[in-house]
Design a protein around this motif. Structure first.
Motif, PDB file in Angstrom:
ATOM      1  N   GLY A  54       0.795  -1.203   0.049  1.00  0.00           N
ATOM      2  CA  GLY A  54      -0.004   0.214  -0.131  1.00  0.00           C
ATOM      3  C   GLY A  54       0.921   1.182  -0.185  1.00  0.00           C
ATOM      4  N   LEU A  55       1.936   1.277   0.979  1.00  0.00           N
ATOM      5  CA  LEU A  55       2.882   2.327   0.850  1.00  0.00           C
ATOM      6  C   LEU A  55       3.438   2.670  -0.562  1.00  0.00           C
ATOM      7  N   PHE A  56       3.965   1.400  -1.142  1.00  0.00           N
ATOM      8  CA  PHE A  56       4.418   1.639  -2.450  1.00  0.00           C
ATOM      9  C   PHE A  56       3.505   2.046  -3.527  1.00  0.00           C
ATOM     10  N   ILE A  57       2.143   1.866  -3.309  1.00  0.00           N
ATOM     11  CA  ILE A  57       1.328   2.323  -4.288  1.00  0.00           C
ATOM     12  C   ILE A  57       0.979   3.605  -3.935  1.00  0.00           C
ATOM     13  N   VAL A  58       1.090   4.230  -2.840  1.00  0.00           N
ATOM     14  CA  VAL A  58       0.907   5.596  -2.597  1.00  0.00           C
ATOM     15  C   VAL A  58       2.199   6.324  -3.188  1.00  0.00           C
ATOM     16  N   LEU A  59       3.342   5.477  -3.205  1.00  0.00           N
ATOM     17  CA  LEU A  59       4.471   6.203  -3.847  1.00  0.00           C
ATOM     18  C   LEU A  59       4.436   6.260  -5.216  1.00  0.00           C
ATOM     19  N   LEU A  60       3.931   5.255  -5.625  1.00  0.00           N
ATOM     20  CA  LEU A  60       3.767   5.356  -7.344  1.00  0.00           C
ATOM     21  C   LEU A  60       2.912   6.616  -7.724  1.00  0.00           C
ATOM     22  N   PHE A  61       1.969   6.974  -7.066  1.00  0.00           N
ATOM     23  CA  PHE A  61       1.161   8.175  -7.387  1.00  0.00           C
ATOM     24  C   PHE A  61       1.945   9.224  -7.159  1.00  0.00           C
ATOM     25  N   VAL A  62       2.286   9.389  -5.999  1.00  0.00           N
ATOM     26  CA  VAL A  62       3.304  10.699  -5.689  1.00  0.00           C
ATOM     27  C   VAL A  62       4.498  10.837  -6.685  1.00  0.00           C
ATOM     28  N   ALA A  63       5.217   9.700  -7.067  1.00  0.00           N
ATOM     29  CA  ALA A  63       6.254   9.833  -7.842  1.00  0.00           C
ATOM     30  C   ALA A  63       5.732  10.346  -9.268  1.00  0.00           C
ATOM     31  N   ASP A  64       4.633   9.926  -9.629  1.00  0.00           N
ATOM     32  CA  ASP A  64       4.406  10.187 -10.995  1.00  0.00           C
ATOM     33  C   ASP A  64       3.833  11.721 -10.923  1.00  0.00           C
TER      34      ASP A  64
END
Length: 160
Positions: free
Chosen positions: A56-66
């Motif tokens: 879940g944290l990685f998913i949030v990081l994906l959106f933030v990174a984008d």
């Protein structure tokens, strides 16, 4: 039958990487589908709460990174929020309007158009901002690819 299950899971992971280049494909959903199908096909037993929290944290990081990569690329070259929005719209529409090259040309043209129309910038400055949007998009792809590789690697660590 295990081979077929792993093939399905692998295809979902591959489609997730295709989604990096074609943002209309929701990469995150394909990754999650792969994780969930593993549970359905084999067992959810190995997926403790910590697995889901980390993913879940990685998913949030994906959106933030984008978002951040696109914004930084545009801002570094003097762009505004209008440029970010124009670039985002270009990323989504580009591949449909101009197949293959549209993924790079779309954000470029979107950022330029937004800066010209909404901020009344000159063409030279808008061109630089458009270039920044492409740089931001490419860095976003690379960053998200690394995050997705980490997510899949962690998945394999947990299931093996």
């Amino acid at each position: 039958m295990d081979i077929v299950y792993w093939l399905i899971i692998s295809v979902l992971f591959i489609v997730a990487f295709v989604g990096l280049v074609y943002p209309i494909i929701p990469s995150v959903l394909f990754l999650l589908a792969g994780f969930l199908l593993y549970g359905v096909f084999f067992s959810f037993e190995r997926f403790h709460w910590l697995f889901w929290v980390i993913q879940g944290l990685f998913i949030v990081l994906l959106f933030v990174a984008d978002y951040i990569a696109n914004m930084v690329g545009i801002k570094k070259y003097g762009g505004s929020k209008a440029g970010v929005w124009g670039s985002t719209i270009g990323i989504l529409l580009g591949p449909f309007v101009i197949p293959v090259l549209g993924i790079l040309i779309g954000p470029f043209i979107g950022a330029i158009a937004a800066e010209l129309i909404f901020n009344k910038r000159n063409f030279s400055d808008s061109l630089k901002i458009g270039f920044g949007s492409v740089i931001g998009f490419i860095s976003s792809i690379l960053t998200k690819a690394i995050i997705q590789v980490i997510m899949i690697a962690y998945f394999f660590i947990v299931v093996k």
